[in-house]
Scaffold this motif. Sequence first.
Motif, PDB file in Angstrom:
ATOM      1  N   THR A   1       0.645  -1.244  -0.367  1.00  0.00           N
ATOM      2  CA  THR A   1       0.181  -0.114   0.185  1.00  0.00           C
ATOM      3  C   THR A   1       1.003   1.114   0.246  1.00  0.00           C
ATOM      4  O   THR A   1       0.624   2.214  -0.526  1.00  0.00           O
ATOM      5  CB  THR A   1      -1.113  -0.113   1.216  1.00  0.00           C
ATOM      6  OG1 THR A   1      -0.331  -0.006   2.399  1.00  0.00           O
ATOM      7  CG2 THR A   1      -1.597  -1.115   0.947  1.00  0.00           C
ATOM      8  N   ARG A   2       1.922   0.851   1.149  1.00  0.00           N
ATOM      9  CA  ARG A   2       2.750   2.403   0.395  1.00  0.00           C
ATOM     10  C   ARG A   2       3.336   2.980  -0.771  1.00  0.00           C
ATOM     11  O   ARG A   2       3.533   3.562  -1.515  1.00  0.00           O
ATOM     12  CB  ARG A   2       4.022   2.421   1.503  1.00  0.00           C
ATOM     13  CG  ARG A   2       5.048   1.007   1.120  1.00  0.00           C
ATOM     14  CD  ARG A   2       5.465   0.993   2.198  1.00  0.00           C
ATOM     15  NE  ARG A   2       6.559  -0.317   2.728  1.00  0.00           N
ATOM     16  CZ  ARG A   2       7.544  -0.451   2.706  1.00  0.00           C
ATOM     17  NH1 ARG A   2       8.401   1.160   2.921  1.00  0.00           N
ATOM     18  NH2 ARG A   2       8.525  -1.118   2.215  1.00  0.00           N
TER      19      ARG A   2
ATOM     20  N   TYR B   1       0.356   4.204  -2.995  1.00  0.00           N
ATOM     21  CA  TYR B   1       0.626   5.542  -2.517  1.00  0.00           C
ATOM     22  C   TYR B   1       1.771   6.416  -3.561  1.00  0.00           C
ATOM     23  O   TYR B   1       1.658   6.926  -4.004  1.00  0.00           O
ATOM     24  CB  TYR B   1       0.848   5.697  -0.866  1.00  0.00           C
ATOM     25  CG  TYR B   1       0.772   7.415  -0.326  1.00  0.00           C
ATOM     26  CD1 TYR B   1       0.167   7.912  -0.668  1.00  0.00           C
ATOM     27  CD2 TYR B   1       2.311   7.370  -0.308  1.00  0.00           C
ATOM     28  CE1 TYR B   1       0.397   9.245  -0.167  1.00  0.00           C
ATOM     29  CE2 TYR B   1       2.608   8.297   0.635  1.00  0.00           C
ATOM     30  CZ  TYR B   1       1.297   9.423   0.335  1.00  0.00           C
ATOM     31  OH  TYR B   1       1.663  10.649   0.857  1.00  0.00           O
TER      32      TYR B   1
ATOM     33  N   THR C   1       0.888   6.659  -6.956  1.00  0.00           N
ATOM     34  CA  THR C   1      -0.132   7.296  -7.132  1.00  0.00           C
ATOM     35  C   THR C   1      -0.091   8.877  -6.880  1.00  0.00           C
ATOM     36  O   THR C   1      -0.302   9.630  -7.513  1.00  0.00           O
ATOM     37  CB  THR C   1      -1.410   6.777  -6.154  1.00  0.00           C
ATOM     38  OG1 THR C   1      -1.415   5.300  -6.921  1.00  0.00           O
ATOM     39  CG2 THR C   1      -2.330   7.599  -7.124  1.00  0.00           C
ATOM     40  N   LEU C   2       0.711   9.610  -6.227  1.00  0.00           N
ATOM     41  CA  LEU C   2       1.138  10.772  -5.978  1.00  0.00           C
ATOM     42  C   LEU C   2       1.728  11.281  -7.025  1.00  0.00           C
ATOM     43  O   LEU C   2       1.832  12.555  -6.993  1.00  0.00           O
ATOM     44  CB  LEU C   2       2.120  10.417  -4.472  1.00  0.00           C
ATOM     45  CG  LEU C   2       2.052  11.434  -3.181  1.00  0.00           C
ATOM     46  CD1 LEU C   2       0.878  12.653  -2.898  1.00  0.00           C
ATOM     47  CD2 LEU C   2       2.828  11.300  -2.251  1.00  0.00           C
TER      48      LEU C   2
ATOM     49  N   SER D   1       4.236  12.689   4.899  1.00  0.00           N
ATOM     50  CA  SER D   1       4.237  11.750   5.385  1.00  0.00           C
ATOM     51  C   SER D   1       5.175  11.375   5.941  1.00  0.00           C
ATOM     52  O   SER D   1       6.010  12.401   5.884  1.00  0.00           O
ATOM     53  CB  SER D   1       4.243  10.824   3.924  1.00  0.00           C
ATOM     54  OG  SER D   1       2.928  10.733   3.188  1.00  0.00           O
TER      55      SER D   1
ATOM     56  N   VAL E   1      -0.421  10.889   5.358  1.00  0.00           N
ATOM     57  CA  VAL E   1      -0.425  10.118   4.931  1.00  0.00           C
ATOM     58  C   VAL E   1       0.639   8.695   5.492  1.00  0.00           C
ATOM     59  O   VAL E   1       1.787   9.433   4.834  1.00  0.00           O
ATOM     60  CB  VAL E   1      -0.856   9.712   3.118  1.00  0.00           C
ATOM     61  CG1 VAL E   1      -0.148   8.168   2.997  1.00  0.00           C
ATOM     62  CG2 VAL E   1      -1.396  10.729   2.557  1.00  0.00           C
TER      63      VAL E   1
ATOM     64  N   SER F   1       3.168   5.365   6.768  1.00  0.00           N
ATOM     65  CA  SER F   1       3.143   4.509   6.181  1.00  0.00           C
ATOM     66  C   SER F   1       3.719   3.540   7.606  1.00  0.00           C
ATOM     67  O   SER F   1       3.988   4.029   8.699  1.00  0.00           O
ATOM     68  CB  SER F   1       4.398   4.057   5.576  1.00  0.00           C
ATOM     69  OG  SER F   1       5.556   4.900   5.923  1.00  0.00           O
TER      70      SER F   1
ATOM     71  N   THR G   1      -6.001   2.100  -1.589  1.00  0.00           N
ATOM     72  CA  THR G   1      -4.718   2.636  -1.945  1.00  0.00           C
ATOM     73  C   THR G   1      -4.801   3.565  -3.220  1.00  0.00           C
ATOM     74  O   THR G   1      -4.203   5.043  -3.010  1.00  0.00           O
ATOM     75  CB  THR G   1      -3.564   1.839  -1.671  1.00  0.00           C
ATOM     76  OG1 THR G   1      -3.492   1.205  -0.303  1.00  0.00           O
ATOM     77  CG2 THR G   1      -2.508   2.917  -1.230  1.00  0.00           C
ATOM     78  N   ARG G   2      -4.567   3.452  -4.083  1.00  0.00           N
ATOM     79  CA  ARG G   2      -4.760   3.892  -4.822  1.00  0.00           C
ATOM     80  C   ARG G   2      -6.129   5.260  -5.646  1.00  0.00           C
ATOM     81  O   ARG G   2      -6.263   6.263  -5.643  1.00  0.00           O
ATOM     82  CB  ARG G   2      -4.698   3.332  -6.791  1.00  0.00           C
ATOM     83  CG  ARG G   2      -3.632   2.855  -6.589  1.00  0.00           C
ATOM     84  CD  ARG G   2      -2.966   2.676  -8.250  1.00  0.00           C
ATOM     85  NE  ARG G   2      -3.476   1.436  -8.621  1.00  0.00           N
ATOM     86  CZ  ARG G   2      -3.172  -0.039  -8.407  1.00  0.00           C
ATOM     87  NH1 ARG G   2      -2.551   0.096  -7.998  1.00  0.00           N
ATOM     88  NH2 ARG G   2      -4.417  -1.397  -9.039  1.00  0.00           N
TER      89      ARG G   2
ATOM     90  N   THR H   1      -6.082   7.610  -2.566  1.00  0.00           N
ATOM     91  CA  THR H   1      -5.054   8.715  -2.771  1.00  0.00           C
ATOM     92  C   THR H   1      -5.374   9.348  -3.048  1.00  0.00           C
ATOM     93  O   THR H   1      -5.700  11.247  -3.274  1.00  0.00           O
ATOM     94  CB  THR H   1      -4.222   8.064  -3.041  1.00  0.00           C
ATOM     95  OG1 THR H   1      -3.450   7.341  -2.119  1.00  0.00           O
ATOM     96  CG2 THR H   1      -2.755   9.455  -3.049  1.00  0.00           C
TER      97      THR H   1
ATOM     98  N   THR I   1      -1.021   3.391   5.772  1.00  0.00           N
ATOM     99  CA  THR I   1       0.078   2.205   4.455  1.00  0.00           C
ATOM    100  C   THR I   1       0.226   1.552   5.600  1.00  0.00           C
ATOM    101  O   THR I   1       0.862   1.616   6.044  1.00  0.00           O
ATOM    102  CB  THR I   1       0.402   3.208   3.497  1.00  0.00           C
ATOM    103  OG1 THR I   1       1.731   3.705   4.175  1.00  0.00           O
ATOM    104  CG2 THR I   1      -0.432   4.328   2.998  1.00  0.00           C
TER     105      THR I   1
END
Lengths: 331, 284
Positions: free
Chosen positions: A7-8, A11, A14-15, A76, A104, A106, A145-146, A149, A163
């Motif tokens: 998931t991290r 993320y 996607t970011l 983050s 967000v 992790s 996650t995507r 985000t 995450t």
Amino acid sequence: MSAKESTRVEYGKTLAQLGAENPQIVVLDADLSGSTQTHHFAKIFKDRFFNVGIAEQDLMGTAAGLALGGKIPFASTFAMFATGRAWEQIRQTIAYGNLNVKIVASHGGVTVGEDGGSHQAVEDLALMRILPNMVVLAPADGPETRAMTRWAAAYHGPVYMRTGRLAVPVIYGNGYVFELGRGSLLREGGDVTLMGIGIMVQACLDAAAGLAQEGIEARVASLGCLKPLDWELVVDSAQRTGAVVTAEEHMVTGGLGSAVSEILGEHCPTPLQRIGLRDTFGMSGKPEDLLKHYGLTADDIKQAAYTVMARKASHLASPVMDRQAPSLAGR
Amino acid sequence: MLDDEKADKEITAIPDHRLLKETARQVRLDIVEMLFRASSGHLGGSLSAADILVALFFGEMRAHAGDPCWIDRDRFILSKGHGAPAYYAVLVRLGYFPREELLTLRQFGSILQGHPDSGCTPGVEIPTGSLGQGLSIANGLALAARLNGHASRIYALLGDGEVQEGQIWEAAMTAAHYGLDNLVGILDRNRLQIDGHTAEVMSIEPLADKWKAFGWHTLEVDGHDIPQLLAAFTACKEVKGRPSMIIAHTVKGKGVSIFEGQKKYHGTAPNPEEYQQAVKELGG
């Protein structure tokens, strides 16, 4: 399930995509950009990435100022330091000020592994859930996650998303769209409802598959949006199945187990069993060993399902007045 | 300030030192009146900051007539949030809310909370009150202004006891690291905190050397001398590549003899006799 994603990592990737789509997005980190995966964004958008060093309090304040200046900041670091070290900054400035900051974090939960109890956030969801204005999310897999985000970037207001460190099985399809305050019904069943968040959603699915082999039909609800929680899905599932198990890689206090207990206690009292850490810190070890040690496996969920179904059966067998009689007589 | 005839024009204040001094006197009167009515609040640190706030808001900061939310305006963060009464007395003069609201300070249902709350009070940028957090917020605003290509300058007013908070020094490093020359910190050096003198509670000297060592352009002024304050704001604009810190030497409780230099009045409202004397001394 064969495909696995972290998931991290999802993320971070996607970011980086969002950075190209929306020039208002800025990203902040506190010397953990490799671990939190914000380095994907940092490499491409150097002028929109701010490393504040090992200074989580300043991280949150700087993010708040950027939001005040019209930017969409994603801040983050590890979940422990974001929600623990900087809780008061988040409370006083971001939540109280209702600012458009996305936190967000992790390395949530015990699957951090070898780093041990100091680095395993098992109370982050509770710390964020108690804050007014804050949306609290913990995705179960890569697609969620995507979706979360992307949703967070478009939503105006404070958001906390947890995450994890490990790669986890893919549950959702790529077409999955996240909706605020909505969970997902992943499996129908009438005997018991298994409610999971984060990596425990997969454990719930595995437990349900095991129970099915024994003729027990378990309903599985994924509740990655912890706040606001899908009240309707929780109550409806409790009413349909009469027995509920919650599962989270977190303390049983303050997280999903608490949130579900609160809703059911007020609106639909139902036998409930909570899977999670019980008044204890994490420790070093391999993630799978830790999940076993803390009772966070599919087998633990199965056992909880048996227990809660037995309680349902005894409730059905004995009306309320009968159950009260012995205690009154005993006074 | 929000003059209709100047609508749609950027207001560039033309400082009239006598007028500013008179405004500061009136702001002090308002502070005393507000706290007397509220029977609570932070008197000493509001009075020590009055000249700084007046010089800044009426002599320096760029606003926009008719548009208080103008994106390119200069920004102010009251990091020492307990100085709220002084802040409110300035904001009311900028037309952000009606004057009668001042007398509701700290009361149930008031738009004027005990410490600044942007959710309640027009003109307040962000909630403050928990010390040590405003400089980080100002850094974020300064970074946003730079990214946006705005000419805005960002001002943050800090208390002297406040620099005992570790986050201030985290923020001090960040501002210097990112070369935030659009950021000006002002430190209200009134030498008192709740439990006593800063030198007794927790030494913060050598203050100017600390900020210099952290990479800041550092000035020291008399925080009650409006021309000195204005000159300092102007001088900071010439500095490139690093943030500025103005250490403003002040007197806690400034303007009323019985309050000056007395730690008792950090968080105490005047009683009826003290109120009468304060109004008399301030020429109300």
